[in-house]
Design a protein around this motif. Structure first.
Motif, mmCIF file in Angstrom:
data_model
loop_
_atom_site.group_PDB
_atom_site.id
_atom_site.type_symbol
_atom_site.label_atom_id
_atom_site.label_comp_id
_atom_site.label_asym_id
_atom_site.label_seq_id
_atom_site.Cartn_x
_atom_site.Cartn_y
_atom_site.Cartn_z
ATOM 1 N N PRO A 41 -4.957 33.670 12.841
ATOM 2 C CA PRO A 41 -5.096 34.496 11.639
ATOM 3 C C PRO A 41 -6.557 34.519 11.176
ATOM 4 O O PRO A 41 -7.262 33.504 11.275
ATOM 5 C CB PRO A 41 -4.197 33.785 10.610
ATOM 6 N N GLU A 42 -6.995 35.662 10.685
ATOM 7 C CA GLU A 42 -8.384 35.763 10.208
ATOM 8 C C GLU A 42 -8.688 34.707 9.155
ATOM 9 O O GLU A 42 -9.773 34.122 9.141
ATOM 10 C CB GLU A 42 -8.661 37.163 9.632
ATOM 11 N N ASP A 43 -7.726 34.454 8.265
ATOM 12 C CA ASP A 43 -7.930 33.457 7.211
ATOM 13 C C ASP A 43 -8.220 32.077 7.793
ATOM 14 O O ASP A 43 -9.032 31.315 7.253
ATOM 15 C CB ASP A 43 -6.702 33.361 6.309
ATOM 16 N N ILE B 109 -19.715 25.298 7.806
ATOM 17 C CA ILE B 109 -21.047 25.710 7.343
ATOM 18 C C ILE B 109 -21.394 25.048 6.014
ATOM 19 O O ILE B 109 -22.517 24.564 5.820
ATOM 20 C CB ILE B 109 -21.132 27.243 7.223
ATOM 21 N N VAL B 110 -20.440 25.014 5.087
ATOM 22 C CA VAL B 110 -20.692 24.373 3.793
ATOM 23 C C VAL B 110 -21.017 22.895 3.983
ATOM 24 O O VAL B 110 -21.966 22.373 3.382
ATOM 25 C CB VAL B 110 -19.481 24.545 2.854
ATOM 26 N N ILE C 139 -11.803 32.067 9.152
ATOM 27 C CA ILE C 139 -12.733 32.037 8.017
ATOM 28 C C ILE C 139 -12.789 30.633 7.427
ATOM 29 O O ILE C 139 -13.877 30.109 7.149
ATOM 30 C CB ILE C 139 -12.311 33.058 6.932
ATOM 31 N N ARG C 140 -11.634 30.019 7.237
ATOM 32 C CA ARG C 140 -11.586 28.679 6.652
ATOM 33 C C ARG C 140 -12.319 27.659 7.524
ATOM 34 O O ARG C 140 -13.121 26.847 7.033
ATOM 35 C CB ARG C 140 -10.134 28.243 6.444
ATOM 36 N N LEU C 141 -12.069 27.703 8.827
ATOM 37 C CA LEU C 141 -12.739 26.776 9.740
ATOM 38 C C LEU C 141 -14.249 26.993 9.746
ATOM 39 O O LEU C 141 -15.031 26.044 9.749
ATOM 40 C CB LEU C 141 -12.184 26.950 11.157
ATOM 41 N N ILE D 292 -18.351 25.025 15.828
ATOM 42 C CA ILE D 292 -17.422 26.057 15.339
ATOM 43 C C ILE D 292 -16.797 26.811 16.511
ATOM 44 O O ILE D 292 -15.582 27.021 16.558
ATOM 45 C CB ILE D 292 -18.148 27.042 14.399
ATOM 46 N N MET D 293 -17.632 27.210 17.463
ATOM 47 C CA MET D 293 -17.138 28.002 18.586
ATOM 48 C C MET D 293 -16.155 27.229 19.447
ATOM 49 O O MET D 293 -15.242 27.827 20.032
ATOM 50 C CB MET D 293 -18.310 28.504 19.436
#
Length: 221
Positions: free
Chosen positions: A170-172, A182-183, A175-177, A211-212
């Motif tokens: 899911p896109e969400d 990053i933060v 985005i969350r991961l 991330i990847m």
């Protein structure tokens, strides 16, 4: 305190700065320095007054409570962060470009946010420290992200999922991961590593690789 003096220009428009008295400027500069180093809860108004070279009563003539003093710093910063020209520049610099890969997009996003964080590090330290204790700050950030950044981010992820580069998650979730990593990377760089010797290019590359490794699609042979 000159660095913190320059912070005022980051959060107050020039016309608003002109409405501040010299004592108010000193109070705000001292509060930025104290809050960023010790945190809001551990800093007393008496300490701020001594740093600013004013009587403690002077602080309360301008700001009724210590919380109001904190808001006097944070609220304009939040407003500036969502000001149309700031969002427009961020969107133009990061989201209005074409990328060959999600990795390329991540590099641009991380470098952009690291630059912003380093330029505003004392103020961001205050925000990060207080987000857990001041729910209105957290709510504002959530609103900013969901209204202005989330739709753009979702489109980027959809694009690279369609190209087969990203997992069918899911896109969400992606985005969350991505955002959580990053933060964490930016907080570590700005607060923990601070001015220590860091190979920033390698630091960014390692973050992208991490991330990847979680979101990259495994292509079948």
């Amino acid at each position: 305190m000159s660095n913190h003096s320059s912070m005022l220009s980051e959060i107050f428009p020039e016309e608003e700065q002109s409405n501040l008295t010299d004592k108010q400027k000193k109070i705000l500069e001292s509060a930025i320095e104290a809050f960023s180093k010790k945190g809001y809860a551990a800093t007393s108004t008496n300490e701020i007054a001594k740093m600013a070279g004013v009587a403690e009563g002077t602080i309360f003539r301008h700001y009724k409570t210590k919380k109001e003093l904190l808001s006097a710093i944070v609220s304009p910063l939040l407003t500036k962060m969502v000001a149309p020209f700031i969002l427009k520049e961020f969107k133009k610099d990061v989201f209005d470009k074409e990328y060959n890969s999600y990795s390329d997009f991540l590099r641009k996003l991380i470098e952009n946010r690291l630059t912003f964080a380093k330029r505003n590090s004392p103020l961001l330290k205050i925000l990060i420290q207080e987000m857990a204790f001041q729910p209105e700050f957290k709510k504002t950030f959530q609103t900013i992200f969901m209204e202005h950044i989330y739709p753009l981010f979702k489109n980027v992820i959809k694009h690279f999922k369609e190209k087969g580069e990203l997992k069918d998650l899911p896109e969400d979730t992606i985005i969350r991961l991505t955002i959580s990593t990053i933060v964490s990377t930016i907080i570590t760089r700005i607060i923990i590593l601070n001015d220590s010797q860091v190979d920033e290019e390698q630091y960014v590359s390692d973050t992208i690789q991490f991330i990847m490794s979680g979101v990259r699609s495994v292509k079948k042979e």
